[in-house]
Design an enzyme around this catalytic site. Structure first.
Site, short mmCIF file in Angstrom:
data_model
loop_
_atom_site.label_atom_id
_atom_site.label_comp_id
_atom_site.label_asym_id
_atom_site.label_seq_id
_atom_site.Cartn_x
_atom_site.Cartn_y
_atom_site.Cartn_z
N ARG A 68 -33.34 -26.39 -3.16
CA ARG A 68 -32.54 -27.62 -3.12
C ARG A 68 -31.40 -27.52 -4.13
O ARG A 68 -31.49 -28.04 -5.24
CB ARG A 68 -33.45 -28.81 -3.45
CG ARG A 68 -32.90 -30.11 -2.88
CD ARG A 68 -33.90 -31.19 -2.93
NE ARG A 68 -34.56 -31.24 -4.22
CZ ARG A 68 -35.60 -31.99 -4.50
NH1 ARG A 68 -36.11 -32.76 -3.60
NH2 ARG A 68 -36.15 -32.00 -5.69
N HIS A 72 -50.89 -10.14 -9.44
CA HIS A 72 -49.99 -9.05 -9.85
C HIS A 72 -50.70 -8.00 -10.72
O HIS A 72 -50.20 -6.89 -10.87
CB HIS A 72 -48.71 -9.60 -10.50
CG HIS A 72 -48.88 -10.06 -11.92
ND1 HIS A 72 -49.43 -11.26 -12.25
CD2 HIS A 72 -48.56 -9.46 -13.09
CE1 HIS A 72 -49.43 -11.39 -13.56
NE2 HIS A 72 -48.91 -10.31 -14.09
N LYS A 109 -50.49 -3.27 -11.16
CA LYS A 109 -50.24 -2.48 -12.37
C LYS A 109 -50.82 -1.08 -12.19
O LYS A 109 -51.94 -0.92 -11.72
CB LYS A 109 -50.86 -3.18 -13.59
CG LYS A 109 -50.17 -4.52 -13.90
CD LYS A 109 -50.67 -5.12 -15.19
CE LYS A 109 -50.15 -6.54 -15.36
NZ LYS A 109 -48.98 -6.68 -16.21
N GLU A 160 -52.74 -12.64 -25.05
CA GLU A 160 -51.29 -12.82 -25.08
C GLU A 160 -50.90 -13.45 -26.40
O GLU A 160 -51.63 -14.31 -26.91
CB GLU A 160 -50.84 -13.74 -23.95
CG GLU A 160 -51.03 -13.15 -22.57
CD GLU A 160 -50.52 -14.10 -21.52
OE1 GLU A 160 -49.40 -13.89 -21.04
OE2 GLU A 160 -51.23 -15.06 -21.20
N ASP A 204 -56.15 -20.13 -14.84
CA ASP A 204 -54.89 -19.36 -14.82
C ASP A 204 -55.15 -17.85 -14.80
O ASP A 204 -54.44 -17.12 -14.13
CB ASP A 204 -54.05 -19.74 -16.05
CG ASP A 204 -52.69 -19.07 -16.06
OD1 ASP A 204 -52.10 -18.92 -14.98
OD2 ASP A 204 -52.20 -18.71 -17.16
N HIS A 247 -57.13 -12.64 -12.44
CA HIS A 247 -56.94 -11.31 -13.04
C HIS A 247 -58.25 -10.73 -13.60
O HIS A 247 -58.62 -9.60 -13.31
CB HIS A 247 -55.90 -11.35 -14.16
CG HIS A 247 -54.59 -11.97 -13.77
ND1 HIS A 247 -54.06 -11.84 -12.51
CD2 HIS A 247 -53.69 -12.71 -14.47
CE1 HIS A 247 -52.88 -12.47 -12.47
NE2 HIS A 247 -52.66 -13.01 -13.65
N LYS A 306 -54.10 -17.45 -25.10
CA LYS A 306 -52.69 -17.49 -25.52
C LYS A 306 -52.66 -17.60 -27.04
O LYS A 306 -53.60 -18.12 -27.65
CB LYS A 306 -52.01 -18.72 -24.93
CG LYS A 306 -52.07 -18.78 -23.40
CD LYS A 306 -50.79 -18.31 -22.78
CE LYS A 306 -50.77 -18.54 -21.28
NZ LYS A 306 -49.97 -17.52 -20.60
C1 BG6 Z 1 -49.88 -14.96 -15.05
C2 BG6 Z 1 -50.34 -16.18 -15.81
O1 BG6 Z 1 -50.62 -14.80 -13.88
O2 BG6 Z 1 -50.00 -13.81 -15.86
C3 BG6 Z 1 -49.58 -16.31 -17.11
O3 BG6 Z 1 -50.12 -17.33 -15.01
C4 BG6 Z 1 -49.62 -15.03 -17.91
O4 BG6 Z 1 -50.09 -17.40 -17.88
C5 BG6 Z 1 -49.22 -13.85 -17.03
O5 BG6 Z 1 -48.74 -15.16 -19.01
C6 BG6 Z 1 -49.39 -12.54 -17.78
O6 BG6 Z 1 -48.92 -11.47 -17.01
P1 BG6 Z 1 -48.57 -10.08 -17.68
O7 BG6 Z 1 -48.25 -9.18 -16.53
O8 BG6 Z 1 -47.42 -10.32 -18.60
O9 BG6 Z 1 -49.79 -9.66 -18.44
#
Ligand code: BG6
Length: 513
Positions: A68, A206, A210, A244, A263, A268, A366
């Site tokens: 949008r 994702h 990796k 993180e 999350d 993951h 985090k």
């Molecule tokens: C995401 C989460 O799927 O993965 C985020 O929603 C997180 O909170 C991120 O920061 C971390 O991805 P990577 O590839 O940087 O480890």
């Protein structure tokens, strides 16, 4: 009877289609919904540029943005170029972008705007004539799940999701979170499957894109060394860590409604657990992998004492890399009454003959001291040591550590004699590092996964069943935590004390990655 040697074709990693040959997808278009978001700018568009730069996009390739915004094609092309330039992995080459930019299109509109979707459908038809995309289109839903129904309905209405109408292939890419719990993920799956055929749905996690995660499969199934000891007879415990140092990075709305368990743990971490614990797949393809991962996810057990073995935490103000950082409740956009966690740790079991009795400790958080993801397999202690006890005080468990990021590689820790006249034994590390062993750089996870979507290869994408099995693990944890306050930890610490107590209760401690 002597066993027949196995035929090479049954080896899961000896794929007859040589994966070293770069495969280029069919001519096609990629439509990105949510193109103004962070993910599109920082990951998706740069990944498309990197693919183009590596010669992995087909000659007839078109990139379409839908959002949008009062933009024309040129505005979007400029934004996309800036995003690619700022975040690409491979060197910036204007001529590589030039080739992509010839077929960049933008369709302005909101998701409930029929006219905008009609324009999108028409643009795809036009691109078929002008750029020969051949009716092939992947739709990337980089949008909040609440928006899925309206967008999917629009695709259904316009016939855009229909392989037969288009005369080519139509695929959809769904970003996590896949729902909020088991019930909502079922609804979501049902909805997506009612518009697209199951084989055309690509759910992105994702982490599976990796390199190091794929190397876990190579490590386990391309070698003989590890598999014989990859079981409860030799493994004492497994720790999977995704830490993180960043905070919630401007995603207060999403993050506060999710928390660390939804999350990261639900997707993951459980995928990493499944790949670590699964049996050898009969082939390296989507169906075979899904079957083995699903078996593990279905076999996961939760501890009965959740008070001790399911710990949540929330960071308070502290220091990281010499800077003072806010506590979670002081982050902008987070309500003071929030009970959402920024850290979760849990002990899980895998109820199979291979893993019975082996604890899998998972943790994510985090504002921990540094960004690191690793899988550490800790082996049982030697049953007997013929050395003086005082000479082995610095000997721990043997460990195999798969370093997912950063500093990708594998470390093996084992006892070694300290030089000198005494028989003193101490832990040492043997290291394999990607950076030192290979000259070629690893593609970004999104680069690999977008290419796989365009190639129609679903091997690295979790299926429906896996997503639902993972919610079956997380739902009881969420129910247990509901309404309780998370434990506190200071930003820059390795999580709350209760998480250390959890391992201490089992006579273990967390690894310092
Ligand atoms: C995401 C989460 O799927 O993965 C985020 O929603 C997180 O909170 C991120 O920061 C971390 O991805 P990577 O590839 O940087 O480890």
């Amino acid at each position: 009877m002597v066993a027949e040697p196995r035929a090479a074709a049954t080896n899961p990693l000896r794929d007859p289609r040589d994966r070293r040959l770069p495969r280029v997808p069919d001519p096609c278009a990629l439509v990105v919904f949510g193109v103004t978001g962070d993910l599109a700018r920082k990951k998706l568009i740069p990944a498309i540029y990197d693919l183009g730069n590596r010669g992995l996009l087909p000659p007839g390739f078109a990139l379409l943005g839908f959002a949008r915004r009062d933009w024309d094609h040129g505005d979007f092309e400029e934004l996309a170029m800036e995003a690619a330039k700022a975040h690409c992995r491979t060197p910036w080459r204007p001529e590589a972008w030039q080739r992509i930019s010839e077929a960049v299109r933008f369709v302005p509109g909101s998701f409930d705007d029929d006219e905008a979707f009609d324009t999108l459908a028409q643009t795809l038809i036009d691109l078929e004539a002008s750029h020969g995309i051949g009716g092939n289109t992947a739709f990337y839903l980089s949008i909040p799940p609440a928006m899925f129904p309206v967008v999917l309905k629009q695709m259904e209405r316009t016939g855009m999701a229909d392989n037969h109408v288009s005369g080519g292939w139509r695929r959809v890419v769904v970003e996590k979170p896949f729902g909020h719990d088991l019930a909502s993920s079922r609804e979501l799956n049902h909805l997506v499957d009612s518009v697209f055929t199951a084989k055309d749905v690509f759910r992105i996690d994702h982490y599976l894109g990796k390199e190091t995660i794929q190397n876990l499969l190579a490590l386990r199934f391309a070698n003989t060394l590890f598999e014989p000891i990859w079981n409860a007879h030799y493994v004492d415990s497994v720790q999977i860590t995704m830490a993180e140092d960043v905070g919630i990075a401007g995603r207060a709305g999403f993050y506060d409604s999710a928390g660390a368990a939804r999350d990261v743990l639900q997707n993951h971490l459980l995928q990493l657990l499944a790949l670590t614990a699964m049996e050898e797949p009969v082939a390296f393809d989507a169906d075979a992998l899904r079957i083995e991962k699903s078996k593990v996810l279905d076999a996961i057990s939760l501890p009965t004492d959740l008070d001790r073995y399911a710990i949540r935490g929330r960071y308070e103000q502290g220091w990281l890399a010499g800077e003072r950082v806010h506590g979670y409740l002081d982050e902008s956009g987070i309500p003071k009454t929030s009970t959402t966690e920024s850290y979760a740790a849990v002990r899980l079991g895998v109820e199979t003959r291979r893993w019975a009795g082996v604890p899998f400790y998972l943790r994510t958080g985090k504002r921990l001291p540094r960004r690191v993801t690793e899988i550490a397999v800790s082996f049982a202690k030697a049953p007997h040591l013929p050395f003086a006890v005082t000479d082995t005080t610095e000997l721990g468990n043997n460990q195999l550590v798969i370093r997912v990021q950063p500093d990708e590689g594998v470390t093996l820790r084992f006892g070694s004699k300290v030089p000198g006249s005494a028989m003193e034994v101490r832990d040492v590390s043997m290291d394999f590092s990607y950076g030192a062993a290979f000259t070629e750089g690893s593609p970004e996870a999104y680069e690999r996964l977008i290419l796989d979507v365009l190639l129609g290869d679903a091997t690295l994408f979790p299926r429906n069943e896996e997503v639902e099995a993972s919610w079956r693990v997380v739902d009881p944890l969420e129910a247990f935590w509901a309404g309780k306050q998370p434990h506190a930890y200071r930003a820059g610490e390795w999580g709350p004390r209760a998480a250390d107590d959890m391992l201490a209760a089992d006579g273990r401690s967390w690894r310092r990655p």
